[in-house]
Design a protein around this motif. Structure first.
Motif, mmCIF file in Angstrom:
data_model
loop_
_atom_site.group_PDB
_atom_site.id
_atom_site.type_symbol
_atom_site.label_atom_id
_atom_site.label_comp_id
_atom_site.label_asym_id
_atom_site.label_seq_id
_atom_site.Cartn_x
_atom_site.Cartn_y
_atom_site.Cartn_z
ATOM 1 N N VAL A 136 0.845 -1.196 0.000
ATOM 2 C CA VAL A 136 0.000 0.000 0.000
ATOM 3 C C VAL A 136 0.878 1.243 0.000
ATOM 4 O O VAL A 136 1.920 1.286 0.665
ATOM 5 C CB VAL A 136 -0.925 0.010 1.241
ATOM 6 N N VAL A 137 0.453 2.265 -0.739
ATOM 7 C CA VAL A 137 1.127 3.556 -0.741
ATOM 8 C C VAL A 137 0.447 4.465 0.286
ATOM 9 O O VAL A 137 -0.776 4.615 0.281
ATOM 10 C CB VAL A 137 1.070 4.229 -2.128
ATOM 11 N N VAL A 138 1.240 5.051 1.171
ATOM 12 C CA VAL A 138 0.748 5.998 2.167
ATOM 13 C C VAL A 138 1.564 7.280 2.061
ATOM 14 O O VAL A 138 2.781 7.261 2.257
ATOM 15 C CB VAL A 138 0.863 5.420 3.598
ATOM 16 N N LEU A 139 0.908 8.385 1.721
ATOM 17 C CA LEU A 139 1.579 9.680 1.574
ATOM 18 C C LEU A 139 0.924 10.708 2.483
ATOM 19 O O LEU A 139 -0.293 10.899 2.444
ATOM 20 C CB LEU A 139 1.500 10.176 0.131
ATOM 21 N N SER A 140 1.727 11.387 3.278
ATOM 22 C CA SER A 140 1.222 12.434 4.160
ATOM 23 C C SER A 140 1.827 13.777 3.776
ATOM 24 O O SER A 140 3.009 13.863 3.421
ATOM 25 C CB SER A 140 1.572 12.110 5.620
ATOM 26 N N GLY A 141 1.002 14.824 3.831
ATOM 27 C CA GLY A 141 1.485 16.167 3.507
ATOM 28 C C GLY A 141 1.423 16.502 2.035
ATOM 29 O O GLY A 141 2.212 17.321 1.553
ATOM 30 N N ALA A 142 0.489 15.908 1.298
ATOM 31 C CA ALA A 142 0.340 16.196 -0.133
ATOM 32 C C ALA A 142 -0.469 17.480 -0.300
ATOM 33 O O ALA A 142 -1.593 17.486 -0.773
ATOM 34 C CB ALA A 142 -0.337 15.039 -0.849
ATOM 35 N N SER A 143 0.155 18.585 0.108
ATOM 36 C CA SER A 143 -0.512 19.884 0.082
ATOM 37 C C SER A 143 0.519 20.965 -0.257
ATOM 38 O O SER A 143 1.580 20.647 -0.793
ATOM 39 C CB SER A 143 -1.191 20.145 1.433
ATOM 40 N N SER A 144 0.221 22.206 0.086
ATOM 41 C CA SER A 144 1.161 23.300 -0.206
ATOM 42 C C SER A 144 2.509 23.035 0.435
ATOM 43 O O SER A 144 3.558 23.296 -0.157
ATOM 44 C CB SER A 144 0.604 24.631 0.306
ATOM 45 N N ALA A 349 5.244 1.094 -2.978
ATOM 46 C CA ALA A 349 4.567 0.930 -1.698
ATOM 47 C C ALA A 349 5.439 1.447 -0.564
ATOM 48 O O ALA A 349 6.666 1.488 -0.644
ATOM 49 C CB ALA A 349 4.222 -0.540 -1.483
ATOM 50 N N GLY A 350 4.781 1.846 0.512
ATOM 51 C CA GLY A 350 5.477 2.359 1.684
ATOM 52 C C GLY A 350 4.813 3.618 2.187
ATOM 53 O O GLY A 350 3.970 4.214 1.505
ATOM 54 N N ALA A 351 5.183 4.012 3.401
ATOM 55 C CA ALA A 351 4.629 5.221 4.015
ATOM 56 C C ALA A 351 5.715 6.273 4.135
ATOM 57 O O ALA A 351 6.806 5.994 4.645
ATOM 58 C CB ALA A 351 4.056 4.898 5.386
ATOM 59 N N ARG A 352 5.420 7.486 3.668
ATOM 60 C CA ARG A 352 6.422 8.545 3.681
ATOM 61 C C ARG A 352 5.749 9.913 3.567
ATOM 62 O O ARG A 352 4.626 10.008 3.075
ATOM 63 C CB ARG A 352 7.389 8.354 2.505
ATOM 64 N N PRO A 353 6.444 10.974 3.968
ATOM 65 C CA PRO A 353 5.956 12.313 3.673
ATOM 66 C C PRO A 353 6.007 12.562 2.174
ATOM 67 O O PRO A 353 6.826 11.976 1.456
ATOM 68 C CB PRO A 353 6.946 13.228 4.414
ATOM 69 N N CYS A 354 5.135 13.426 1.691
ATOM 70 C CA CYS A 354 5.091 13.760 0.262
ATOM 71 C C CYS A 354 6.183 14.773 -0.037
ATOM 72 O O CYS A 354 5.964 15.989 -0.021
ATOM 73 C CB CYS A 354 3.711 14.324 -0.096
#
Length: 381
Positions: A136-144, A349-354
């Protein structure tokens, strides 16, 4: 190995009728092959927003769903909805845990959020192994920030042999639409201490203090600015080890409102008011008294400083202007770009900041339909 894109992709937008969620839906629905589920706690608001979008976009394949991420049956309802991807725009994220992320990983649903909460975004890496195990792909912070800011910085950092300072900030137009979650997030760190890198040392500063003005060019002019706490303050020093200073500021267009925020920050420092976010509803209501003040024009700037490959001092000034109320589209563009990449199976796949996960050219393609443009100035001393 050949990676195939997802067929008949289905995307669930959590907080879908909110200020950012409805804009994510608008941009995703440009793809007629995409099915969108507009989800939120209030089914009536979800239905109303779906009706509006279907009128605006006749081919829109969109359905409403009552879904509360805090409810005991959240995971069960999410399993029934069975999206390929969930985009979490139901902020603020400052006080949230990773329960939505865990549910997505367990159900093998890809995940993106629009968080700008420092601990939330930087801590997502702790779920990396779990996400990889479930493919699964997990991305956090996909914003400005950090989604867009990192892409801009990456694009121009190659001009430096030593990048020493980054100063950047955002100033929305007062008439641009804003959501209560954004206001609550801002209030949550008003007057609160946080650490940032200055002159090679970590220094304690306070939210909405360090009052100063920044000039955005003739279209926007001068805007008052103050300190804001964002994930980039941790992520950028790790990404660019030669950095000595990373600062971020934001400002309100109407000087009176900014001055009020500055005074509120001092009340928190004086321990008179512990947390202004507890008063988000009355403050949000009062803020609308000033809706006719200012403009719908906002901006973003990034200033890079260091030495170029000839070892001469180089300053790069990147300045963006968002006119005609189109500024609120800026924070959602990274999530839309990454949604397409994930559904096309282009993201491991993996979890990371965008961080630096798309190109400036891909951003340019997204903003061509909006009154959003930027200029770049390079100064060699």
């Amino acid at each position: 190995m050949v990676f195939e894109p997802v067929h008949n992709p289905r995307v669930l937008i959590l907080g879908g009728y909110g200020n950012f969620g409805k804009r994510v839906a608008t941009l995703l629905l440009k793809d007629p092959n995409l099915e969108v589920i507009l989800a939120g706690r209030d089914i009536t608001k979800a239905q109303q927003e779906v009706a509006r979008l279907q009128q605006q976009i006749p081919h829109a394949n969109i359905t409403p769903l009552q879904l509360d991420w805090r409810a005991f049956d959240f995971k069960e309802k999410l399993k029934i909805a069975a999206p390929h991807l969930l985009i979490h725009s139901a902020g603020p994220f400052q006080a949230q845990d990773y329960s939505v992320v865990y549910a997505c990983i367990d159900l093998k649903i890809h995940y993106i959020d629009l968080s700008d909460a420092r601990e939330f975004v930087t801590g997502i890496i702790t779920l990396d192994e779990l996400a990889k195990q479930q493919d699964v792909v997990v991305l956090s912070g996909a914003s400005s920030v950090p989604g867009l800011s990192s892409v801009i910085i990456d694009s121009y950092a190659t001009k430096y042999t030593e990048l020493r300072e980054i100063d950047f900030g955002i100033a929305p137009g007062n008439k641009a639409e804003r959501g209560s979650a954004t206001i609550e997030a801002i209030l949550s760190y008003t007057g609160k201490p946080f650490m940032r890198l200055e002159n090679g040392r970590w220094k304690k500063v306070y939210g909405w203090q360090n009052l100063h003005r920044h000039y955005y060019g003739d279209n926007i002019g001068l805007r008052l600015h103050g300190n804001l706490d964002i994930p980039d303050l941790d992520l950028l020093p790790d990404r660019y080890p030669m950095l000595k200073t990373v600062t971020f500021h934001a400002g309100l267009e109407v000087p009176l409102l900014h001055w009020i925020m500055w005074h509120m920050s001092w009340l928190t420092r004086a321990k008179i008011v512990k947390d202004w976010s507890a008063f988000v509803k009355p403050i949000n209501k009062l803020s609308h008294w000033f809706d006719n003040w200012g403009t719908d024009c906002g901006g973003m700037f990034i200033h890079l400083s260091g030495s170029n490959h000839d070892y001469q001092p180089l300053d790069i000034y990147w300045t963006l202007v968002a006119d005609k109320g189109h500024g609120p589209y800026l924070p959602v563009i990274p999530s839309v770009i990454m949604a397409h990449k994930i559904l096309d199976n282009l993201v491991p796949a993996g979890a990371r900041p965008c961080l630096g996960l798309f190109t400036l050219a891909e951003f340019d393609e997204q903003i061509k339909d909006w009154d959003i443009y930027y200029t770049v100035q390079e100064v060699v001393s």
